[in-house]
Design a protein around this motif. Structure first.
Motif, PDB file in Angstrom:
ATOM      1  N   GLU A  31       5.153 -28.917   9.429  1.00 46.70           N
ATOM      2  CA  GLU A  31       4.877 -30.207  10.071  1.00 46.70           C
ATOM      3  C   GLU A  31       4.822 -30.063  11.588  1.00 46.70           C
ATOM      4  N   GLY A  32       3.817 -30.693  12.191  1.00 45.80           N
ATOM      5  CA  GLY A  32       3.675 -30.653  13.637  1.00 45.80           C
ATOM      6  C   GLY A  32       2.886 -29.469  14.152  1.00 45.80           C
ATOM      7  N   THR A  33       2.141 -28.804  13.261  1.00 41.61           N
ATOM      8  CA  THR A  33       1.370 -27.634  13.686  1.00 41.61           C
ATOM      9  C   THR A  33       0.174 -28.048  14.532  1.00 41.61           C
ATOM     10  N   LEU A  34      -0.037 -27.331  15.620  1.00 42.26           N
ATOM     11  CA  LEU A  34      -1.247 -27.482  16.424  1.00 42.26           C
ATOM     12  C   LEU A  34      -2.145 -26.282  16.124  1.00 42.26           C
ATOM     13  N   ARG A  35      -3.241 -26.543  15.436  1.00 39.25           N
ATOM     14  CA  ARG A  35      -4.199 -25.484  15.143  1.00 39.25           C
ATOM     15  C   ARG A  35      -5.068 -25.254  16.375  1.00 39.25           C
ATOM     16  N   MET A  36      -5.486 -24.006  16.574  1.00 38.12           N
ATOM     17  CA  MET A  36      -6.341 -23.656  17.707  1.00 38.12           C
ATOM     18  C   MET A  36      -7.490 -22.795  17.196  1.00 38.12           C
ATOM     19  N   ILE A  37      -8.634 -22.897  17.842  1.00 36.95           N
ATOM     20  CA  ILE A  37      -9.760 -22.030  17.522  1.00 36.95           C
ATOM     21  C   ILE A  37     -10.544 -21.788  18.810  1.00 36.95           C
ATOM     22  N   HIS A  38     -10.750 -20.521  19.153  1.00 36.79           N
ATOM     23  CA  HIS A  38     -11.333 -20.168  20.450  1.00 36.79           C
ATOM     24  C   HIS A  38     -12.651 -19.413  20.273  1.00 36.79           C
ATOM     25  N   LEU A  39     -13.686 -19.915  20.922  1.00 37.41           N
ATOM     26  CA  LEU A  39     -15.021 -19.298  20.902  1.00 37.41           C
ATOM     27  C   LEU A  39     -15.463 -18.944  19.487  1.00 37.41           C
ATOM     28  N   ALA A  40     -15.145 -19.803  18.530  1.00 45.46           N
ATOM     29  CA  ALA A  40     -15.508 -19.528  17.142  1.00 45.46           C
ATOM     30  C   ALA A  40     -16.031 -20.754  16.405  1.00 45.46           C
ATOM     31  N   LEU A  41     -15.737 -21.962  16.877  1.00 46.39           N
ATOM     32  CA  LEU A  41     -16.176 -23.138  16.127  1.00 46.39           C
ATOM     33  C   LEU A  41     -17.693 -23.169  15.988  1.00 46.39           C
ATOM     34  N   HIS A  42     -18.413 -22.665  16.997  1.00 47.28           N
ATOM     35  CA  HIS A  42     -19.871 -22.707  16.918  1.00 47.28           C
ATOM     36  C   HIS A  42     -20.427 -21.816  15.810  1.00 47.28           C
ATOM     37  N   HIS A  43     -19.598 -20.913  15.255  1.00 46.02           N
ATOM     38  CA  HIS A  43     -20.038 -20.097  14.126  1.00 46.02           C
ATOM     39  C   HIS A  43     -20.056 -20.885  12.825  1.00 46.02           C
ATOM     40  N   PHE A  44     -19.394 -22.037  12.813  1.00 47.81           N
ATOM     41  CA  PHE A  44     -19.302 -22.854  11.611  1.00 47.81           C
ATOM     42  C   PHE A  44     -20.429 -23.894  11.592  1.00 47.81           C
ATOM     43  N   THR A  45     -21.026 -24.092  10.427  1.00 48.63           N
ATOM     44  CA  THR A  45     -22.046 -25.130  10.281  1.00 48.63           C
ATOM     45  C   THR A  45     -21.403 -26.501  10.432  1.00 48.63           C
ATOM     46  N   PRO A  46     -22.189 -27.529  10.717  1.00 47.39           N
ATOM     47  CA  PRO A  46     -21.608 -28.877  10.800  1.00 47.39           C
ATOM     48  C   PRO A  46     -20.837 -29.272   9.544  1.00 47.39           C
ATOM     49  N   ALA A  47     -21.329 -28.878   8.371  1.00 53.84           N
ATOM     50  CA  ALA A  47     -20.633 -29.224   7.129  1.00 53.84           C
ATOM     51  C   ALA A  47     -19.250 -28.570   7.086  1.00 53.84           C
ATOM     52  N   LEU A  48     -19.163 -27.314   7.513  1.00 52.74           N
ATOM     53  CA  LEU A  48     -17.871 -26.621   7.513  1.00 52.74           C
ATOM     54  C   LEU A  48     -16.935 -27.176   8.584  1.00 52.74           C
ATOM     55  N   VAL A  49     -17.480 -27.554   9.730  1.00 52.27           N
ATOM     56  CA  VAL A  49     -16.646 -28.167  10.768  1.00 52.27           C
ATOM     57  C   VAL A  49     -16.055 -29.471  10.245  1.00 52.27           C
ATOM     58  N   ARG A  50     -16.856 -30.220   9.536  1.00 52.20           N
ATOM     59  CA  ARG A  50     -16.358 -31.487   8.968  1.00 52.20           C
ATOM     60  C   ARG A  50     -15.236 -31.213   7.948  1.00 52.20           C
ATOM     61  N   GLU A  51     -15.395 -30.150   7.159  1.00 48.51           N
ATOM     62  CA  GLU A  51     -14.328 -29.776   6.223  1.00 48.51           C
ATOM     63  C   GLU A  51     -13.061 -29.369   6.975  1.00 48.51           C
ATOM     64  N   MET A  52     -13.228 -28.639   8.051  1.00 48.94           N
ATOM     65  CA  MET A  52     -12.084 -28.218   8.858  1.00 48.94           C
ATOM     66  C   MET A  52     -11.344 -29.430   9.417  1.00 48.94           C
ATOM     67  N   LEU A  53     -12.095 -30.390   9.946  1.00 52.27           N
ATOM     68  CA  LEU A  53     -11.487 -31.592  10.509  1.00 52.27           C
ATOM     69  C   LEU A  53     -10.812 -32.419   9.416  1.00 52.27           C
ATOM     70  N   ALA A  54     -11.423 -32.485   8.241  1.00 55.41           N
ATOM     71  CA  ALA A  54     -10.814 -33.225   7.133  1.00 55.41           C
ATOM     72  C   ALA A  54      -9.489 -32.599   6.724  1.00 55.41           C
ATOM     73  N   ASP A  55      -9.419 -31.261   6.763  1.00 48.80           N
ATOM     74  CA  ASP A  55      -8.180 -30.573   6.416  1.00 48.80           C
ATOM     75  C   ASP A  55      -7.100 -30.852   7.459  1.00 48.80           C
ATOM     76  N   VAL A  56      -7.493 -30.944   8.714  1.00 54.82           N
ATOM     77  CA  VAL A  56      -6.540 -31.292   9.777  1.00 54.82           C
ATOM     78  C   VAL A  56      -5.963 -32.678   9.525  1.00 54.82           C
ATOM     79  N   VAL A  57      -6.839 -33.639   9.216  1.00 54.71           N
ATOM     80  CA  VAL A  57      -6.376 -35.016   9.003  1.00 54.71           C
ATOM     81  C   VAL A  57      -5.479 -35.102   7.779  1.00 54.71           C
ATOM     82  N   ARG A  58      -5.855 -34.436   6.694  1.00 56.01           N
ATOM     83  CA  ARG A  58      -5.027 -34.472   5.479  1.00 56.01           C
ATOM     84  C   ARG A  58      -3.611 -33.970   5.730  1.00 56.01           C
ATOM     85  N   SER A  59      -3.498 -32.957   6.587  1.00 58.95           N
ATOM     86  CA  SER A  59      -2.192 -32.344   6.842  1.00 58.95           C
ATOM     87  C   SER A  59      -1.402 -33.070   7.917  1.00 58.95           C
TER      88      SER A  59
END
Length: 323
Positions: free
Chosen positions: A178-206
């Motif tokens: 609980e309380g984790t701050l996820r970080m991603i550096h110079l890599a988000l642009h490698h993810f498609t918009p669909a995968l970025v949306r999945e990543m953000l959904a996982d952040v919100v769920r947690s």
């Protein structure tokens, strides 16, 4: 004969000699002028947001593991140079936001798609200088265990890692207390918009937060990202195998341009968040680094009005973020 000459002369006036035509009147452009015009058009029309999903050689499976490792070492050198002069966070706003979140949540850091892991460890170093006891766990779908072992051994216990592959869109529960701050550096642009949306959904769920550090999408950075790389990576590049030293300037230039073309703008990120279940309890905050010119020439170059090199995007619960 005089009479004949007199009779012929009018025909000379009726049919005057024709003047040869030349191309001197036609406007022409040299190849150099065409290139300059094309660059100016791109510069003026560039929308400052993600415009393509084209591949990068060194990070999208086209390069050998050895070549990819060279790229990660080069990025380490660039991150170290940018952090060392404070250009990554000139006003301290990003560090304040990270520290505030961790203090309120009593949280820790989790680096996604970590690559060599250098950027996250640099943040931990800055937090430590402020008296924080924050630690970071490095993860990746393709873990670079040797590099992480090196960083961990130098960290005094502040850096650890997950040796098994970790999907950034579905982070296992044991890695995100609980309380984790996820970080991603110079890599988000490698993810498609669909995968970025999945990543953000996982952040919100947690109930976690996410800090994204990536290229700021701008026409200037199509050029300047590579200029900063060339200025900060030389010693590391020439310490690598010769064929890497010969190939990486070409591969790196291509990948640097494509990285900017693929980078997400604030508008892109807000659009990808819209409609996610639970996202109404979250907000984005955006910060920027200094420009490439000021990184190379010093803070005084900021007065030239150049675009920032890096964009920091914090996606956090409203209790710790602001609209």
């Amino acid at each position: 004969e005089g009479w004949l000459a007199h009779r012929r002369s009018p025909s000379a006036h009726l049919n005057p000699p024709t003047t040869p035509t030349t191309d001197s009147c036609k406007p022409t452009m040299t190849p150099r002028q065409l290139i300059v015009l094309g660059v100016a058009a791109i510069w003026a029309a560039y929308p400052n947001r993600r415009v393509c999903g084209y591949m990068e050689f060194a990070t999208d499976g086209w390069a050998s593991d050895e070549m990819a490792n060279t790229l990660q070492l080069l990025l380490e050198a660039t991150w170290s140079s940018i952090f060392s002069v404070g250009a990554h966070d000139p006003k301290g706003e990003v560090l304040d936001a990270i520290g505030s979140y961790l203090d309120k949540k009593n949280g820790s850091l989790l680096e996604l798609a970590a690559g060599s892991g250098k950027a996250a460890t640099l943040w931990v170093d800055e937090l430590t200088q402020r008296g924080s006891t924050a630690k970071v766990v490095l993860t990746d779908l393709q873990p670079n265990v040797p590099a992480w072992q090196r960083l961990s051994s130098q960290s005094g216990g502040r850096v650890s890692f997950a040796p098994d592959p970790v999907d950034a869109t579905r982070v296992p529960g044991h890695l995100r207390p609980e309380g984790t701050l996820r970080m991603i550096h110079l890599a988000l642009h490698h993810f498609t918009p669909a995968l970025v949306r999945e990543m953000l959904a996982d952040v919100v769920r947690s109930g976690d937060a996410l800090l994204v550090g990536d290229c700021a999408p701008s026409a200037q950075n199509l050029v300047m990202l590579n200029v900063v790389g060339a200025a900060t990576q030389g010693p590391v590049l020439w310490s690598r195998p010769l064929h890497h030293a010969l190939l990486m300037p070409l591969v790196g230039t291509h990948d640097g341009v494509v990285s900017v073309l693929r980078s997400y703008s604030p508008t892109d990120l807000e659009e990808l968040t819209a409609g996610l279940p639970g996202s109404d309890g979250y907000a984005w905050q955006f910060f920027h680094s200094r420009s490439a010119l000021s990184i190379l020439l010093g803070p005084a170059a900021e007065r030239l009005g150049a675009a920032p090199l890096l964009q920091w995007s914090l996606f956090a619960p409203l209790a710790t973020g602001t609209h």
